[in-house]
Motif scaffolding. Structure first.
Motif, PDB file in Angstrom:
ATOM      1  N   MET A   1       0.817  -1.174   0.000  1.00 47.75           N
ATOM      2  CA  MET A   1       0.000   0.000   0.000  1.00 47.75           C
ATOM      3  C   MET A   1       0.871   1.253   0.000  1.00 47.75           C
ATOM      4  N   PHE A   2       1.915   1.304   0.811  1.00 57.58           N
ATOM      5  CA  PHE A   2       2.794   2.466   0.891  1.00 57.58           C
ATOM      6  C   PHE A   2       3.480   2.717  -0.440  1.00 57.58           C
ATOM      7  N   TRP A   3       3.924   1.650  -1.076  1.00 61.55           N
ATOM      8  CA  TRP A   3       4.661   1.780  -2.322  1.00 61.55           C
ATOM      9  C   TRP A   3       3.757   2.272  -3.449  1.00 61.55           C
ATOM     10  N   SER A   4       2.546   1.819  -3.446  1.00 63.39           N
ATOM     11  CA  SER A   4       1.621   2.270  -4.494  1.00 63.39           C
ATOM     12  C   SER A   4       1.275   3.756  -4.309  1.00 63.39           C
ATOM     13  N   GLU A   5       1.099   4.181  -3.080  1.00 63.69           N
ATOM     14  CA  GLU A   5       0.826   5.601  -2.836  1.00 63.69           C
ATOM     15  C   GLU A   5       2.043   6.452  -3.210  1.00 63.69           C
ATOM     16  N   LEU A   6       3.216   5.955  -2.907  1.00 62.95           N
ATOM     17  CA  LEU A   6       4.435   6.664  -3.268  1.00 62.95           C
ATOM     18  C   LEU A   6       4.564   6.760  -4.783  1.00 62.95           C
ATOM     19  N   PHE A   9       2.210   9.359  -6.099  1.00 56.35           N
ATOM     20  CA  PHE A   9       2.717  10.704  -5.815  1.00 56.35           C
ATOM     21  C   PHE A   9       3.804  11.095  -6.817  1.00 56.35           C
ATOM     22  N   VAL A  10       4.681  10.134  -7.138  1.00 56.22           N
ATOM     23  CA  VAL A  10       5.756  10.404  -8.096  1.00 56.22           C
ATOM     24  C   VAL A  10       5.160  10.684  -9.469  1.00 56.22           C
ATOM     25  N   LYS A  11       4.165   9.940  -9.901  1.00 57.01           N
ATOM     26  CA  LYS A  11       3.546  10.158 -11.217  1.00 57.01           C
ATOM     27  C   LYS A  11       2.858  11.517 -11.273  1.00 57.01           C
ATOM     28  N   ARG A  12       2.226  11.977 -10.187  1.00 57.69           N
ATOM     29  CA  ARG A  12       1.527  13.265 -10.178  1.00 57.69           C
ATOM     30  C   ARG A  12       2.511  14.442 -10.111  1.00 57.69           C
ATOM     31  N   ASN A  13       3.651  14.270  -9.468  1.00 54.20           N
ATOM     32  CA  ASN A  13       4.611  15.366  -9.241  1.00 54.20           C
ATOM     33  C   ASN A  13       5.985  15.023  -9.820  1.00 54.20           C
ATOM     34  N   ILE A  14       6.031  14.711 -11.077  1.00 58.23           N
ATOM     35  CA  ILE A  14       7.284  14.251 -11.680  1.00 58.23           C
ATOM     36  C   ILE A  14       8.355  15.356 -11.685  1.00 58.23           C
ATOM     37  N   PHE A  15       7.950  16.621 -11.948  1.00 58.28           N
ATOM     38  CA  PHE A  15       8.935  17.711 -11.991  1.00 58.28           C
ATOM     39  C   PHE A  15       9.516  18.004 -10.603  1.00 58.28           C
TER      40      PHE A  15
END
Length: 120
Positions: A1-6, A9-15
């Motif tokens: 669950m933690f890894w999927s949320e992480l 987050f990375v996909k939404r805030n790539i820059f």
């Protein structure tokens, strides 16, 4: 669950993630280069400040000496100033004739008169 949320987050805030990773990698290397440059700039500023301060001391000393020299010249030459005479006024003082410097048996005294000749 933690890894999927992480991952989400990375996909939404790539820059933002790229910037953070870049800073994490680059900051240690930049500190290695920035600190010596900052130290050299600080050293240059200190040297320039000290040179400027020394120049100011020399300038102040020269001005003080010039003032003293001017006062000394004024006091030395004040004896020839005559306040009671008007500027531009000419005074002729006739002196008494001096005694003959050469004895009479040395030769003759010749009186001369200057004559202008016409070139015509």
């Amino acid at each position: 669950m933690f890894w999927s949320e992480l991952w989400d987050f990375v996909k939404r805030n790539i820059f933002a993630i790229v910037l953070i990773v870049t800073l994490v990698v680059a900051v240690p290397w930049s500190i290695i280069f920035i600190l010596p440059v900052a130290f050299l700039l600080l050293l240059l500023l200190v040297v320039l400040w000290r040179v400027r301060r020394q120049q100011q001391k020399i300038y102040d000393e020269a001005r003080r000496q010039a003032g003293e020299r001017e006062q000394q010249q004024q006091s030395q030459h004040s004896w020839w100033r005559r306040e009671n005479k008007n500027e531009g006024k000419v005074t002729v003082v006739q002196t008494e004739p001096t005694e003959q410097r050469v004895s009479d048996d040395v030769g003759e005294y010749v009186d001369f008169k200057e004559v202008k000749e016409d070139k015509n």
